[in-house]
Design a protein around this motif. Structure first.
Motif, PDB file in Angstrom:
ATOM      1  N   GLN A  25      -7.107  13.823  -1.949  1.00  0.00           N
ATOM      2  CA  GLN A  25      -6.202  14.977  -1.945  1.00  0.00           C
ATOM      3  C   GLN A  25      -6.975  16.269  -2.196  1.00  0.00           C
ATOM      4  O   GLN A  25      -6.506  17.168  -2.894  1.00  0.00           O
ATOM      5  CB  GLN A  25      -5.116  14.800  -3.027  1.00  0.00           C
ATOM      6  CG  GLN A  25      -4.242  13.575  -2.766  1.00  0.00           C
ATOM      7  CD  GLN A  25      -3.173  13.418  -3.824  1.00  0.00           C
ATOM      8  OE1 GLN A  25      -2.182  14.149  -3.812  1.00  0.00           O
ATOM      9  NE2 GLN A  25      -3.374  12.466  -4.724  1.00  0.00           N
ATOM     10  N   GLY A  26      -8.167  16.332  -1.637  1.00  0.00           N
ATOM     11  CA  GLY A  26      -8.999  17.530  -1.793  1.00  0.00           C
ATOM     12  C   GLY A  26      -9.721  17.508  -3.132  1.00  0.00           C
ATOM     13  O   GLY A  26     -10.758  16.879  -3.275  1.00  0.00           O
ATOM     14  N   SER A  27      -9.159  18.179  -4.124  1.00  0.00           N
ATOM     15  CA  SER A  27      -9.811  18.238  -5.436  1.00  0.00           C
ATOM     16  C   SER A  27      -9.561  16.977  -6.262  1.00  0.00           C
ATOM     17  O   SER A  27     -10.196  16.762  -7.274  1.00  0.00           O
ATOM     18  CB  SER A  27      -9.311  19.462  -6.211  1.00  0.00           C
ATOM     19  OG  SER A  27      -7.908  19.371  -6.404  1.00  0.00           O
ATOM     20  N   THR A  28      -8.618  16.158  -5.823  1.00  0.00           N
ATOM     21  CA  THR A  28      -8.287  14.934  -6.551  1.00  0.00           C
ATOM     22  C   THR A  28      -8.451  13.734  -5.634  1.00  0.00           C
ATOM     23  O   THR A  28      -8.043  13.761  -4.483  1.00  0.00           O
ATOM     24  CB  THR A  28      -6.820  14.970  -7.039  1.00  0.00           C
ATOM     25  OG1 THR A  28      -6.605  16.170  -7.778  1.00  0.00           O
ATOM     26  CG2 THR A  28      -6.507  13.792  -7.921  1.00  0.00           C
ATOM     27  N   GLU A  29      -9.044  12.687  -6.186  1.00  0.00           N
ATOM     28  CA  GLU A  29      -9.187  11.450  -5.429  1.00  0.00           C
ATOM     29  C   GLU A  29      -8.564  10.332  -6.261  1.00  0.00           C
ATOM     30  O   GLU A  29      -8.900  10.148  -7.420  1.00  0.00           O
ATOM     31  CB  GLU A  29     -10.666  11.153  -5.170  1.00  0.00           C
ATOM     32  CG  GLU A  29     -10.892   9.981  -4.246  1.00  0.00           C
ATOM     33  CD  GLU A  29     -12.358   9.771  -3.919  1.00  0.00           C
ATOM     34  OE1 GLU A  29     -12.840  10.378  -2.940  1.00  0.00           O
ATOM     35  OE2 GLU A  29     -12.994   9.005  -4.645  1.00  0.00           O
ATOM     36  N   THR A  30      -7.617   9.620  -5.668  1.00  0.00           N
ATOM     37  CA  THR A  30      -6.962   8.512  -6.359  1.00  0.00           C
ATOM     38  C   THR A  30      -7.494   7.214  -5.787  1.00  0.00           C
ATOM     39  O   THR A  30      -7.330   6.931  -4.608  1.00  0.00           O
ATOM     40  CB  THR A  30      -5.432   8.584  -6.168  1.00  0.00           C
ATOM     41  OG1 THR A  30      -4.981   9.876  -6.604  1.00  0.00           O
ATOM     42  CG2 THR A  30      -4.746   7.509  -6.986  1.00  0.00           C
ATOM     43  N   ASN A  31      -8.140   6.434  -6.651  1.00  0.00           N
ATOM     44  CA  ASN A  31      -8.764   5.185  -6.222  1.00  0.00           C
ATOM     45  C   ASN A  31      -7.806   4.036  -6.512  1.00  0.00           C
ATOM     46  O   ASN A  31      -7.604   3.651  -7.655  1.00  0.00           O
ATOM     47  CB  ASN A  31     -10.094   4.982  -6.963  1.00  0.00           C
ATOM     48  CG  ASN A  31     -10.889   3.836  -6.384  1.00  0.00           C
ATOM     49  OD1 ASN A  31     -10.337   2.868  -5.879  1.00  0.00           O
ATOM     50  ND2 ASN A  31     -12.206   3.935  -6.478  1.00  0.00           N
ATOM     51  N   CYS A  32      -7.211   3.486  -5.466  1.00  0.00           N
ATOM     52  CA  CYS A  32      -6.304   2.344  -5.574  1.00  0.00           C
ATOM     53  C   CYS A  32      -6.916   1.119  -4.902  1.00  0.00           C
ATOM     54  O   CYS A  32      -6.214   0.312  -4.304  1.00  0.00           O
ATOM     55  CB  CYS A  32      -4.949   2.685  -4.939  1.00  0.00           C
ATOM     56  SG  CYS A  32      -4.045   3.949  -5.826  1.00  0.00           S
ATOM     57  N   THR A  33      -8.254   1.006  -4.995  1.00  0.00           N
ATOM     58  CA  THR A  33      -8.901  -0.171  -4.420  1.00  0.00           C
ATOM     59  C   THR A  33      -8.608  -1.376  -5.316  1.00  0.00           C
ATOM     60  O   THR A  33      -8.364  -1.234  -6.513  1.00  0.00           O
ATOM     61  CB  THR A  33     -10.427   0.029  -4.310  1.00  0.00           C
ATOM     62  OG1 THR A  33     -10.966   0.251  -5.613  1.00  0.00           O
ATOM     63  CG2 THR A  33     -10.762   1.200  -3.406  1.00  0.00           C
ATOM     64  N   PHE A  34      -8.631  -2.550  -4.729  1.00  0.00           N
ATOM     65  CA  PHE A  34      -8.355  -3.771  -5.500  1.00  0.00           C
ATOM     66  C   PHE A  34      -9.368  -3.942  -6.629  1.00  0.00           C
ATOM     67  O   PHE A  34      -9.031  -4.410  -7.714  1.00  0.00           O
ATOM     68  CB  PHE A  34      -8.361  -4.993  -4.596  1.00  0.00           C
ATOM     69  CG  PHE A  34      -7.188  -5.066  -3.646  1.00  0.00           C
ATOM     70  CD1 PHE A  34      -6.050  -4.305  -3.848  1.00  0.00           C
ATOM     71  CD2 PHE A  34      -7.243  -5.906  -2.558  1.00  0.00           C
ATOM     72  CE1 PHE A  34      -4.976  -4.380  -2.979  1.00  0.00           C
ATOM     73  CE2 PHE A  34      -6.166  -5.998  -1.678  1.00  0.00           C
ATOM     74  CZ  PHE A  34      -5.026  -5.222  -1.884  1.00  0.00           C
TER      75      PHE A  34
ATOM     76  N   TYR B  14       0.835  -1.211   0.000  1.00  0.00           N
ATOM     77  CA  TYR B  14       0.000   0.000   0.000  1.00  0.00           C
ATOM     78  C   TYR B  14       0.870   1.261   0.000  1.00  0.00           C
ATOM     79  O   TYR B  14       0.580   2.221  -0.717  1.00  0.00           O
ATOM     80  CB  TYR B  14      -0.916   0.024   1.224  1.00  0.00           C
ATOM     81  CG  TYR B  14      -2.107  -0.911   1.176  1.00  0.00           C
ATOM     82  CD1 TYR B  14      -2.211  -1.939   0.242  1.00  0.00           C
ATOM     83  CD2 TYR B  14      -3.140  -0.773   2.095  1.00  0.00           C
ATOM     84  CE1 TYR B  14      -3.308  -2.801   0.237  1.00  0.00           C
ATOM     85  CE2 TYR B  14      -4.245  -1.619   2.094  1.00  0.00           C
ATOM     86  CZ  TYR B  14      -4.312  -2.636   1.162  1.00  0.00           C
ATOM     87  OH  TYR B  14      -5.404  -3.472   1.162  1.00  0.00           O
ATOM     88  N   ALA B  15       1.925   1.262   0.820  1.00  0.00           N
ATOM     89  CA  ALA B  15       2.798   2.445   0.917  1.00  0.00           C
ATOM     90  C   ALA B  15       3.476   2.722  -0.424  1.00  0.00           C
ATOM     91  O   ALA B  15       3.582   3.878  -0.861  1.00  0.00           O
ATOM     92  CB  ALA B  15       3.834   2.248   2.018  1.00  0.00           C
ATOM     93  N   ALA B  16       3.951   1.682  -1.099  1.00  0.00           N
ATOM     94  CA  ALA B  16       4.611   1.857  -2.404  1.00  0.00           C
ATOM     95  C   ALA B  16       3.628   2.414  -3.427  1.00  0.00           C
ATOM     96  O   ALA B  16       3.953   3.340  -4.182  1.00  0.00           O
ATOM     97  CB  ALA B  16       5.181   0.522  -2.878  1.00  0.00           C
ATOM     98  N   MET B  17       2.405   1.861  -3.448  1.00  0.00           N
ATOM     99  CA  MET B  17       1.400   2.346  -4.404  1.00  0.00           C
ATOM    100  C   MET B  17       1.014   3.795  -4.099  1.00  0.00           C
ATOM    101  O   MET B  17       0.908   4.621  -5.011  1.00  0.00           O
ATOM    102  CB  MET B  17       0.144   1.460  -4.367  1.00  0.00           C
ATOM    103  CG  MET B  17       0.367   0.099  -4.986  1.00  0.00           C
ATOM    104  SD  MET B  17      -1.093  -1.003  -5.143  1.00  0.00           S
ATOM    105  CE  MET B  17      -2.347  -0.359  -4.144  1.00  0.00           C
ATOM    106  N   ALA B  18       0.823   4.106  -2.836  1.00  0.00           N
ATOM    107  CA  ALA B  18       0.414   5.459  -2.454  1.00  0.00           C
ATOM    108  C   ALA B  18       1.511   6.465  -2.760  1.00  0.00           C
ATOM    109  O   ALA B  18       1.242   7.563  -3.255  1.00  0.00           O
ATOM    110  CB  ALA B  18       0.048   5.496  -0.978  1.00  0.00           C
ATOM    111  N   ALA B  19       2.764   6.110  -2.472  1.00  0.00           N
ATOM    112  CA  ALA B  19       3.884   7.034  -2.723  1.00  0.00           C
ATOM    113  C   ALA B  19       4.002   7.368  -4.208  1.00  0.00           C
ATOM    114  O   ALA B  19       4.362   8.484  -4.569  1.00  0.00           O
ATOM    115  CB  ALA B  19       5.187   6.419  -2.207  1.00  0.00           C
TER     116      ALA B  19
END
Length: 198
Positions: free
Chosen positions: A168-177, A106-111
């Motif tokens: 991230q406020g105006s941006t949402e990054t969806n990294c769900t499986f 998760y940390a690698a994907m989020a970074a």
């Protein structure tokens, strides 16, 4: 009197011969008509039988074609179910990763996705298992990549199987499986199909 008897006998003989000749002619004509109708009936029977054979062959070919289509569809359905099952099993394995490995993934994907400060949304199970350690690990990886980010754990929980959402406020990054699986499914389906049925 003999003359009249002779005339009558002659008339009777002529009538008998005429009757026999007429009867013979009628028999011949009847036989010719019967033969003609018999030939026509045989020709019609042959034509009807030939048409029936053509129809039967057309029905047989349609049945074979339909059977082939149904067989192909059944095979495709089995393949589709097997591929879907393979992706489902992969999803289950991702969700069942040990906490330490899940934190690292998760940390690698989020970074890679972060461009600034963000709130991290996890599902209920991941929030309980890795929610306390994950934000600091993400910040550490961002710092190592030369980006300063502040990551906070969101109070909300997501209703997804695994992965996370970065708000991230105006941006949402969806990294769900679910989203990640859908995005790679198209390109991986051929490989999964080859592995299962190749």
């Amino acid at each position: 009197m003999n003359d009249i008897s002779a005339i009558l006998a002659s008339i009777q003989e002529d009538a008998r011969q005429y009757g026999e000749a007429a009867a013979a002619a009628a028999r011949e004509k009847a036989e010719a008509i019967t033969e003609s109708y018999s030939q026509e009936a045989q020709a019609e029977t042959a034509r009807v039988l030939e048409a029936a054979k053509h129809q039967a062959e057309a029905v047989r070919q349609r049945a074979v074609s339909q059977s082939g289509i149904e067989s192909r569809n059944a095979k495709l359905q089995v393949r589709r179910q097997a591929i879907d099952t393979a992706f489902q099993k992969a999803m289950e394995q991702l969700c069942a990763m040990p906490a330490a490995k899940k934190t690292a993934v998760y940390a690698a994907m989020a970074a890679q996705s972060l461009t600034g400060d963000a709130a991290l949304v996890l599902n209920k199970a991941d929030k309980a298992a890795i929610g306390a350690a994950l934000p600091a690990e993400i910040e550490k990886r961002c710092a190592a990549a030369g980006r300063a980010c502040k990551v906070t754990l969101s109070g909300a929980t997501g209703s997804f199987a695994g992965g996370f959402i970065l708000d991230q406020g105006s941006t949402e990054t969806n990294c769900t499986f679910e989203v990640l699986s859908t995005s790679v499914k198209e390109e991986l389906e051929a490989q999964v199909d080859a592995a299962l049925f190749g």
